[in-house]
Scaffold this active site. Structure first.
Site, short mmCIF file in Angstrom:
data_model
loop_
_atom_site.label_atom_id
_atom_site.label_comp_id
_atom_site.label_asym_id
_atom_site.label_seq_id
_atom_site.Cartn_x
_atom_site.Cartn_y
_atom_site.Cartn_z
N HIS A 146 -15.48 -4.90 29.11
CA HIS A 146 -14.14 -5.09 28.55
C HIS A 146 -13.04 -4.68 29.53
O HIS A 146 -11.86 -4.67 29.17
CB HIS A 146 -14.05 -4.27 27.25
N LYS A 148 -10.34 -4.72 32.62
CA LYS A 148 -9.46 -5.70 33.25
C LYS A 148 -8.88 -5.04 34.50
O LYS A 148 -7.92 -4.28 34.42
CB LYS A 148 -8.33 -6.13 32.33
N ASP A 153 -5.98 -6.63 48.38
CA ASP A 153 -5.97 -6.07 49.74
C ASP A 153 -6.29 -4.58 49.77
O ASP A 153 -5.96 -3.89 50.75
CB ASP A 153 -4.62 -6.32 50.42
N HIS A 318 -1.15 -5.53 20.80
CA HIS A 318 -2.43 -5.36 21.49
C HIS A 318 -2.42 -4.16 22.43
O HIS A 318 -3.36 -3.93 23.19
CB HIS A 318 -2.75 -6.65 22.28
N LYS A 320 -2.78 -0.47 23.97
CA LYS A 320 -3.80 0.56 23.79
C LYS A 320 -3.27 1.83 24.46
O LYS A 320 -3.25 1.93 25.68
CB LYS A 320 -5.11 0.12 24.44
N ASP A 325 1.53 15.26 22.71
CA ASP A 325 2.55 16.30 22.92
C ASP A 325 3.46 16.04 24.12
O ASP A 325 3.97 17.01 24.71
CB ASP A 325 1.87 17.66 23.15
#
Length: 400
Positions: A146, A148, A153, A318, A320, A325
């Site tokens: 999952h 990404k 370079d 979407h 995440k 704190d």
């Protein structure tokens, strides 16, 4: 009657096979897992919150690449923006740039064999991650890569929640505007993104490139302290529990799928009982069947304990993120759900830059105003049909 017994036997046998396959497959997978907590780094970090700005920046840096482009995505769709992205990779490979594309076998299943063959002919090395295989076919169908990650370079890195497809730039009429978080890094942290990509590449190809110095140029020291955590269907839950236990006054959680399981639910309730404010943002709409229904059983005890649950209605949510704190912020590829905890390969970035954390918090609070606060009274009024779906969703929540 005989046909009924035969069909019943087949169904029971299939269920038993799936259960055995899953447990043995998971045991085998965890024995080979490469959980890594990378060391603290100093990087310059840019946050992207919409697909248009991310794609513009990402595509431009790929166009300007000179040596290598390493790309790992869970999903690349078979649509116009995906074709533009793949054509760009093919163009760079034709120019002599080393281009490697690692895609999840299930997540990117809509890409046609013809499209991949054309990429190979242009010089792009295309490899599937996590191909389903025997003897644990059911488990390997569930355990996905999952992550990404893009590294250009060896000096520019990307990580976050965006994949490649038209919905991520708001062109899906059912989902509308797409909110997500994605990071661009320069500096020391890019070394870890490159290491993770090459580790995943090795897992899929057997090619050992981690000692190739050309992929690891000397990095500048950035201004933000950050640290990556790479998980393989285990250990992420422990980190999240630790985050929650450390909280003194506020926990903010953003996730498209909120299916935390009993352990984390109990930790959140414990935090609420000691006076910590807990605020959760989830989408009003859903992009997959049953994911919304699977979250509702967790909402009830949280609402009764004083948790604030915001349902984002300005498109699809979407992003995440976990913030504790104002001390640190976690942004990455993992959702706040069982699939990310127990099945998927994920990578998260812990950020310790107070200024950047403050900017992210202001952005999250802006999205609170684009959300509807779920009250317990409204929760109680949900239709009977949804409650039935919730029962079934709970049974299969591990795989949603």
């Amino acid at each position: 009657m005989k046909l009924f017994f035969i069909l019943s036997f087949i169904i029971v046998a299939m269920i038993c096979w799936c259960i055995v396959d899953y447990h043995l497959g998971r045991k085998s997978h965890l024995l080979k897992s490469k959980y890594t907590q990378y060391p603290p780094r100093k990087s310059d970090i840019t946050l992207f919150t919409d697909g248009d700005s991310l794609y513009k920046d990402l595509f431009e840096h790929i166009k300007n690449s000179r040596k290598s482009v390493h790309v790992l995505f869970f999903i690349i769709k078979n649509d116009q923006i995906s074709h533009e992205f793949l054509s760009l990779l093919g163009e760079k490979a034709s120019q002599g740039v080393e281009v490697r594309l690692l895609i999840d076998y299930v997540g990117s299943s809509k890409l046609t064999k013809k499209k991949l063959t054309l990429l190979n002919e242009k010089g792009v090395k295309v490899v599937y991650s996590h191909k389903p295989k025997f003897p644990f076919l059911f488990y390997t169908l569930q355990a996905r890569n999952h992550r990404k990650i893009t590294v250009i370079d060896g000096i520019i890195g990307y990580l976050g929640g965006f994949n490649i497809g038209k919905e991520y730039i708001g062109q899906d009429p059912k989902l509308g505007f797409w909110r997500d978080f994605h990071l661009k890094l320069t500096g020391e942290g890019v070394t870890d993104l490159q290491t993770q990509f090459l580790t995943d590449w090795f897992d899929s190809t057997g090619e050992k490139d981690l000692k190739e110095t050309r992929y690891f140029p000397e990095q500048v020291t950035g201004k933000s302290t950050q640290m990556f955590i790479s998980t393989y269907g285990e250990n992420l839950e422990k980190h999240f529990i630790s985050f929650i236990q450390d909280a003194k006054y506020e926990i903010i959680i953003c996730s498209p799928y909120f299916i935390p399981g009993k352990k984390i639910l109990n930790e959140l309730l414990s935090a609420l009982s000691r006076g910590v404010k807990v605020k959760i943002t989830v989408p009003m709409n859903k992009d997959h069947p049953l994911v919304k229904e699977a979250s509702y059983p967790y909402f009830r005890p949280l609402l009764l304990a004083g948790c604030e649950i915001y349902q984002f209605y300005h498109g699809f949510y979407h992003a995440k993120m976990i913030m504790i704190d104002d001390d640190f912020c976690d942004i990455g590829t993992a959702n706040f759900d069982k699939r990310s905890f127990y099945l998927n390969d994920e990578m998260n970035c812990l950020i310790y830059d107070k200024k950047l954390i403050g900017e992210i918090k202001q952005f999250v609070y802006t999205d609170f105003r684009r959300s509807q606060l779920l009250t317990y009274e409204k929760y109680q009024k949900r239709p009977f049909s949804q409650r039935i779906k919730e029962v079934f969703a709970t049974l299969v929540s591990q795989f949603l």
